[in-house]
Motif scaffolding. Sequence first.
Motif, PDB file in Angstrom:
ATOM      1  N   ALA A  84      12.574   3.755   6.397  1.00  0.00           N
ATOM      2  CA  ALA A  84      13.515   2.770   6.924  1.00  0.00           C
ATOM      3  C   ALA A  84      14.810   2.764   6.111  1.00  0.00           C
ATOM      4  O   ALA A  84      15.909   2.669   6.680  1.00  0.00           O
ATOM      5  N   ARG A  85      14.694   2.877   4.797  1.00  0.00           N
ATOM      6  CA  ARG A  85      15.886   2.899   3.951  1.00  0.00           C
ATOM      7  C   ARG A  85      16.719   4.143   4.208  1.00  0.00           C
ATOM      8  O   ARG A  85      17.951   4.091   4.249  1.00  0.00           O
ATOM      9  N   LYS A  86      16.041   5.282   4.399  1.00  0.00           N
ATOM     10  CA  LYS A  86      16.762   6.528   4.712  1.00  0.00           C
ATOM     11  C   LYS A  86      17.500   6.405   6.042  1.00  0.00           C
ATOM     12  O   LYS A  86      18.642   6.835   6.181  1.00  0.00           O
ATOM     13  N   LYS A  87      16.830   5.829   7.035  1.00  0.00           N
ATOM     14  CA  LYS A  87      17.425   5.661   8.354  1.00  0.00           C
ATOM     15  C   LYS A  87      18.648   4.752   8.280  1.00  0.00           C
ATOM     16  O   LYS A  87      19.704   5.047   8.859  1.00  0.00           O
ATOM     17  N   ARG A  88      18.521   3.636   7.567  1.00  0.00           N
ATOM     18  CA  ARG A  88      19.631   2.703   7.400  1.00  0.00           C
ATOM     19  C   ARG A  88      20.803   3.375   6.681  1.00  0.00           C
ATOM     20  O   ARG A  88      21.958   3.233   7.073  1.00  0.00           O
ATOM     21  N   SER A  89      20.492   4.156   5.661  1.00  0.00           N
ATOM     22  CA  SER A  89      21.517   4.845   4.899  1.00  0.00           C
ATOM     23  C   SER A  89      22.280   5.842   5.778  1.00  0.00           C
ATOM     24  O   SER A  89      23.517   5.931   5.711  1.00  0.00           O
ATOM     25  N   SER A  90      21.553   6.560   6.618  1.00  0.00           N
ATOM     26  CA  SER A  90      22.217   7.531   7.484  1.00  0.00           C
ATOM     27  C   SER A  90      23.108   6.833   8.510  1.00  0.00           C
ATOM     28  O   SER A  90      24.199   7.317   8.817  1.00  0.00           O
ATOM     29  N   GLU A  91      22.654   5.695   9.034  1.00  0.00           N
ATOM     30  CA  GLU A  91      23.471   4.929   9.978  1.00  0.00           C
ATOM     31  C   GLU A  91      24.750   4.426   9.313  1.00  0.00           C
ATOM     32  O   GLU A  91      25.833   4.460   9.902  1.00  0.00           O
ATOM     33  N   VAL A  92      24.635   3.955   8.089  1.00  0.00           N
ATOM     34  CA  VAL A  92      25.807   3.471   7.356  1.00  0.00           C
ATOM     35  C   VAL A  92      26.786   4.623   7.121  1.00  0.00           C
ATOM     36  O   VAL A  92      28.003   4.476   7.299  1.00  0.00           O
ATOM     37  N   LYS A  93      26.262   5.778   6.737  1.00  0.00           N
ATOM     38  CA  LYS A  93      27.122   6.940   6.493  1.00  0.00           C
ATOM     39  C   LYS A  93      27.852   7.355   7.771  1.00  0.00           C
ATOM     40  O   LYS A  93      29.032   7.719   7.742  1.00  0.00           O
ATOM     41  N   LYS A  94      27.159   7.298   8.907  1.00  0.00           N
ATOM     42  CA  LYS A  94      27.791   7.657  10.187  1.00  0.00           C
ATOM     43  C   LYS A  94      28.947   6.710  10.508  1.00  0.00           C
ATOM     44  O   LYS A  94      30.024   7.143  10.921  1.00  0.00           O
ATOM     45  N   THR A  95      28.711   5.414  10.345  1.00  0.00           N
ATOM     46  CA  THR A  95      29.767   4.439  10.670  1.00  0.00           C
ATOM     47  C   THR A  95      30.948   4.564   9.704  1.00  0.00           C
ATOM     48  O   THR A  95      32.097   4.436  10.120  1.00  0.00           O
ATOM     49  N   VAL A  96      30.681   4.820   8.441  1.00  0.00           N
ATOM     50  CA  VAL A  96      31.750   4.991   7.462  1.00  0.00           C
ATOM     51  C   VAL A  96      32.563   6.247   7.805  1.00  0.00           C
ATOM     52  O   VAL A  96      33.788   6.250   7.711  1.00  0.00           O
ATOM     53  N   THR A 140       0.854  -1.185   0.000  1.00  0.00           N
ATOM     54  CA  THR A 140       0.000   0.000   0.000  1.00  0.00           C
ATOM     55  C   THR A 140       0.893   1.238   0.000  1.00  0.00           C
ATOM     56  O   THR A 140       2.111   1.151   0.158  1.00  0.00           O
ATOM     57  N   ASP A 141       0.279   2.403  -0.144  1.00  0.00           N
ATOM     58  CA  ASP A 141       1.029   3.650  -0.168  1.00  0.00           C
ATOM     59  C   ASP A 141       1.766   3.867   1.155  1.00  0.00           C
ATOM     60  O   ASP A 141       2.928   4.283   1.186  1.00  0.00           O
ATOM     61  N   PHE A 142       1.098   3.575   2.268  1.00  0.00           N
ATOM     62  CA  PHE A 142       1.710   3.762   3.575  1.00  0.00           C
ATOM     63  C   PHE A 142       2.877   2.807   3.788  1.00  0.00           C
ATOM     64  O   PHE A 142       3.911   3.176   4.366  1.00  0.00           O
ATOM     65  N   GLU A 143       2.749   1.564   3.309  1.00  0.00           N
ATOM     66  CA  GLU A 143       3.846   0.607   3.435  1.00  0.00           C
ATOM     67  C   GLU A 143       5.050   1.048   2.612  1.00  0.00           C
ATOM     68  O   GLU A 143       6.198   0.893   3.051  1.00  0.00           O
ATOM     69  N   ARG A 144       4.814   1.611   1.435  1.00  0.00           N
ATOM     70  CA  ARG A 144       5.913   2.145   0.631  1.00  0.00           C
ATOM     71  C   ARG A 144       6.592   3.300   1.350  1.00  0.00           C
ATOM     72  O   ARG A 144       7.817   3.436   1.329  1.00  0.00           O
ATOM     73  N   PHE A 145       5.798   4.155   2.015  1.00  0.00           N
ATOM     74  CA  PHE A 145       6.352   5.271   2.786  1.00  0.00           C
ATOM     75  C   PHE A 145       7.215   4.760   3.934  1.00  0.00           C
ATOM     76  O   PHE A 145       8.321   5.253   4.153  1.00  0.00           O
ATOM     77  N   LYS A 146       6.713   3.750   4.670  1.00  0.00           N
ATOM     78  CA  LYS A 146       7.485   3.196   5.785  1.00  0.00           C
ATOM     79  C   LYS A 146       8.801   2.594   5.287  1.00  0.00           C
ATOM     80  O   LYS A 146       9.837   2.737   5.938  1.00  0.00           O
ATOM     81  N   LEU A 147       8.750   1.954   4.129  1.00  0.00           N
ATOM     82  CA  LEU A 147       9.958   1.380   3.541  1.00  0.00           C
ATOM     83  C   LEU A 147      10.960   2.476   3.200  1.00  0.00           C
ATOM     84  O   LEU A 147      12.155   2.348   3.480  1.00  0.00           O
ATOM     85  N   MET A 148      10.473   3.572   2.636  1.00  0.00           N
ATOM     86  CA  MET A 148      11.341   4.682   2.275  1.00  0.00           C
ATOM     87  C   MET A 148      12.018   5.261   3.520  1.00  0.00           C
ATOM     88  O   MET A 148      13.229   5.518   3.534  1.00  0.00           O
TER      89      MET A 148
END
Length: 104
Positions: free
Chosen positions: A87-99, A77-85
């Motif tokens: 989560a991906r942004k959050k994961r990306s920021s965590e990876v950038k911090k560790t790098v 659904t639209d909301f599930e796509r939003f939640k996925l987006m």
Amino acid sequence: VDQKRVVVDGPESVTGVRRHMMPVKRLSLTDFKANITRGAREKTLRLALEKDGVMKKWSVTSWAKKVAAKEVRAKMTDFERFKLMVARKKRSSEVKKTVKKIKK
């Protein structure tokens, strides 16, 4: 049917594939095999698939997992796509911090 076309049967209740003709060029063969006779009916094919465990073997392959993931994404659904987006942004920021920490 002839040299360039074959009859493909699921059966639909198990695989979702109806009996139809298909060109040989469009087929993608796997290593899984069910022992049946030529011109077998749907019930015979279903029983052979269950006996040989073909569907269980198929479900653990990476190809089957990719197909299942694609279906899940298509049904989001639209909301599930939003939640996925998010989560991906959050994961990306965590990876950038560790790098960034590693580079220092």
